[in-house]
Design a protein around this motif. Structure first.
Motif, PDB file in Angstrom:
ATOM      1  N   ILE A 115       0.735  -1.276   0.149  1.00  0.00           N
ATOM      2  CA  ILE A 115       0.592  -0.233  -0.187  1.00  0.00           C
ATOM      3  C   ILE A 115       0.877   0.989  -0.383  1.00  0.00           C
ATOM      4  O   ILE A 115       0.934   2.043  -1.028  1.00  0.00           O
ATOM      5  N   GLY A 116       1.849   1.012   1.033  1.00  0.00           N
ATOM      6  CA  GLY A 116       3.094   2.676   1.068  1.00  0.00           C
ATOM      7  C   GLY A 116       3.298   2.367  -0.418  1.00  0.00           C
ATOM      8  O   GLY A 116       3.212   3.650  -1.146  1.00  0.00           O
ATOM      9  N   TRP A 117       4.018   1.301  -1.139  1.00  0.00           N
ATOM     10  CA  TRP A 117       3.993   1.915  -2.361  1.00  0.00           C
ATOM     11  C   TRP A 117       3.343   2.173  -3.726  1.00  0.00           C
ATOM     12  O   TRP A 117       3.527   3.271  -4.209  1.00  0.00           O
ATOM     13  N   SER A 118       2.214   1.617  -3.507  1.00  0.00           N
ATOM     14  CA  SER A 118       2.048   2.035  -4.262  1.00  0.00           C
ATOM     15  C   SER A 118       1.045   4.000  -4.143  1.00  0.00           C
ATOM     16  O   SER A 118       0.525   4.337  -5.464  1.00  0.00           O
ATOM     17  N   PHE A 123      -0.946   6.797  -8.445  1.00  0.00           N
ATOM     18  CA  PHE A 123      -2.250   8.073  -8.597  1.00  0.00           C
ATOM     19  C   PHE A 123      -1.805   9.411  -7.833  1.00  0.00           C
ATOM     20  O   PHE A 123      -1.066   9.787  -7.496  1.00  0.00           O
ATOM     21  N   ALA A 124      -1.631   9.090  -6.806  1.00  0.00           N
ATOM     22  CA  ALA A 124      -2.393  10.482  -5.863  1.00  0.00           C
ATOM     23  C   ALA A 124      -0.341  10.446  -5.384  1.00  0.00           C
ATOM     24  O   ALA A 124      -0.335  12.231  -5.216  1.00  0.00           O
ATOM     25  N   GLY A 125       0.246   9.739  -5.598  1.00  0.00           N
ATOM     26  CA  GLY A 125       1.841  10.416  -5.198  1.00  0.00           C
ATOM     27  C   GLY A 125       2.107  10.977  -6.790  1.00  0.00           C
ATOM     28  O   GLY A 125       3.472  12.328  -6.648  1.00  0.00           O
ATOM     29  N   ARG A 126       1.362  11.625  -7.391  1.00  0.00           N
ATOM     30  CA  ARG A 126       1.652  12.403  -8.841  1.00  0.00           C
ATOM     31  C   ARG A 126       1.342  14.174  -8.147  1.00  0.00           C
ATOM     32  O   ARG A 126       1.557  14.492  -9.493  1.00  0.00           O
ATOM     33  N   PHE A 127       0.664  14.284  -7.403  1.00  0.00           N
ATOM     34  CA  PHE A 127       0.023  15.584  -6.918  1.00  0.00           C
ATOM     35  C   PHE A 127       1.126  16.275  -6.201  1.00  0.00           C
ATOM     36  O   PHE A 127       1.737  15.279  -6.057  1.00  0.00           O
ATOM     37  N   ARG A 145       6.906  23.302  -5.714  1.00  0.00           N
ATOM     38  CA  ARG A 145       5.760  22.655  -4.645  1.00  0.00           C
ATOM     39  C   ARG A 145       6.092  21.758  -4.813  1.00  0.00           C
ATOM     40  O   ARG A 145       6.853  20.653  -5.369  1.00  0.00           O
ATOM     41  N   VAL A 146       6.323  20.872  -3.579  1.00  0.00           N
ATOM     42  CA  VAL A 146       6.892  19.468  -2.780  1.00  0.00           C
ATOM     43  C   VAL A 146       5.562  18.774  -3.000  1.00  0.00           C
ATOM     44  O   VAL A 146       4.659  19.183  -3.325  1.00  0.00           O
ATOM     45  N   PRO A 147       6.211  17.853  -3.850  1.00  0.00           N
ATOM     46  CA  PRO A 147       5.507  16.250  -3.837  1.00  0.00           C
ATOM     47  C   PRO A 147       4.597  15.576  -3.130  1.00  0.00           C
ATOM     48  O   PRO A 147       4.861  15.663  -2.092  1.00  0.00           O
ATOM     49  N   ARG A 148       3.375  15.212  -3.367  1.00  0.00           N
ATOM     50  CA  ARG A 148       2.737  14.432  -1.618  1.00  0.00           C
ATOM     51  C   ARG A 148       2.686  12.703  -2.098  1.00  0.00           C
ATOM     52  O   ARG A 148       3.155  12.556  -0.741  1.00  0.00           O
ATOM     53  N   SER A 149       3.886  12.757  -3.068  1.00  0.00           N
ATOM     54  CA  SER A 149       4.587  10.986  -2.734  1.00  0.00           C
ATOM     55  C   SER A 149       5.820  11.394  -1.339  1.00  0.00           C
ATOM     56  O   SER A 149       6.047  10.755  -0.437  1.00  0.00           O
ATOM     57  N   TRP A 150       6.302  12.282  -1.495  1.00  0.00           N
ATOM     58  CA  TRP A 150       7.887  12.915  -0.349  1.00  0.00           C
ATOM     59  C   TRP A 150       6.855  13.092   0.683  1.00  0.00           C
ATOM     60  O   TRP A 150       7.390  12.230   1.761  1.00  0.00           O
ATOM     61  N   MET A 151       5.399  13.110   1.395  1.00  0.00           N
ATOM     62  CA  MET A 151       4.369  12.967   2.288  1.00  0.00           C
ATOM     63  C   MET A 151       4.368  11.706   2.361  1.00  0.00           C
ATOM     64  O   MET A 151       4.523  11.277   3.691  1.00  0.00           O
ATOM     65  N   MET A 152       3.913  11.356   1.615  1.00  0.00           N
ATOM     66  CA  MET A 152       3.560   8.968   1.638  1.00  0.00           C
ATOM     67  C   MET A 152       4.280   8.427   1.997  1.00  0.00           C
ATOM     68  O   MET A 152       4.318   7.354   2.317  1.00  0.00           O
ATOM     69  N   ALA A 153       5.702   8.969   1.820  1.00  0.00           N
ATOM     70  CA  ALA A 153       6.831   8.125   1.461  1.00  0.00           C
ATOM     71  C   ALA A 153       7.611   7.640   2.980  1.00  0.00           C
ATOM     72  O   ALA A 153       7.691   6.691   3.219  1.00  0.00           O
TER      73      ALA A 153
END
Length: 196
Positions: A115-118, A123-127, A145-153
Motif C-alpha cells: 500500500i505504501g509503495w502504491s 496516482f495520489a503520489g503524482r500530485f 511545490r513539494v510532491p505529495r509522494s514525499w509525504m507518503m514516503a
C-alpha cells in the motif's frame, strides 16, 4: 541455533543503527511540527490571519515522525493488552502465541508495504501539496511545490523499518523457543528519554 544467531546479529546491529538515526530525525520532525503549529496559532489568533502552509507542514512532519518512531516502539514492546495475555499463559505457550502474533503482523506489514509503495508511486503520489514549497536555488526566486509522494514516503519507510524489526523479533522468538534466550542480547533501553 548458530545459524539463526548469525543472521540475527547483523540484522540487530542494522536495526539499532537505523532506529537511532530514525529517532533523531523523528525528534527534529516533532520540533518542526510544534513550531509550525505555534506559528499557525500566533497568526490565526493573535493576528487574525491564518497562513495556508503551517497545517500542511505540521501534517508532513507528523507523518514522518510516526514513520520513524513506530519501529522503535514496536521493537521495545510494551503493548499492554498483548503483553498481559502472553504473561497470563504458561511460558512455552506464551512464547508460541507471541511468535504466531509476530508472524501474523509480518503478513499485515507486507500488505502495508504494498500500500505504501502504491501511495508513493501511484496516482495520489503524482500530485503536489497545496501549500508547501521549496526554493529551487539559493536566490529564492523560483519555488517548487513539494510532491505529495514525499509525504507518503513516510508510510513506505516506516513500514519497511517495521518489517526489519519484525523479522528480528521473529528470529529472537525462535531462538528463545529453542532454549537460547540466554544467548540473546537485551534490547537496549538506556538511551530512552522520557517522563518515566
Amino acid at each position: 541455533m548458530r545459524a539463526l544467531l548469525a543472521v540475527m546479529t547483523p540484522l540487530r546491529l542494522v536495526n539499532e543503527a537505523a532506529l537511532t538515526i530514525g529517532r533523531a530525525i523523528g525528534i527534529v520532525a516533532v520540533a518542526l511540527m510544534v513550531s509550525a503549529i505555534l506559528v499557525q496559532v500566533f497568526y490565526r489568533y493573535a493576528l487574525n490571519n491564518a497562513l495556508p502552509w503551517p497545517d500542511e507542514a505540521a501534517r508532513f512532519c507528523m507523518l514522518w515522525m510516526t514513520g520513524l518512531m513506530a519501529p522503535t516502539a514496536f521493537r521495545r514492546g510494551g503493548f499492554v493488552s498483548i503483553d498481559t495475555v502472553v504473561r497470563l499463559l504458561p511460558k512455552a505457550v506464551g512464547a508460541v502465541v507471541s511468535l504466531i502474533l509476530l508472524c501474523m503482523s509480518l503478513l499485515v506489514l507486507i500488505v502495508a508495504l504494498r500500500i505504501g509503495w502504491s501511495e508513493v508511486t501511484g496516482f495520489a503520489g503524482r500530485f503536489a501539496t497545496a501549500s508547501l514549497y521549496l526554493p529551487t536555488d539559493l536566490s529564492f526566486e523560483t519555488w517548487y511545490r513539494v510532491p505529495r509522494s514525499w509525504m507518503m514516503a513516510s508510510l513506505l519507510v516506516g513500514v519497511a523499518m517495521l518489517i526489519s524489526v519484525n523479522v528480528e523479533l521473529i528470529l529472537r522468538a525462535i531462538v528463545g523457543l529453542m532454549g537460547g534466550q540466554d544467548r540473546l542480547p537485551a534490547i537496549a533501553l538506556e538511551d530512552q528519554v522520557g517522563a518515566e
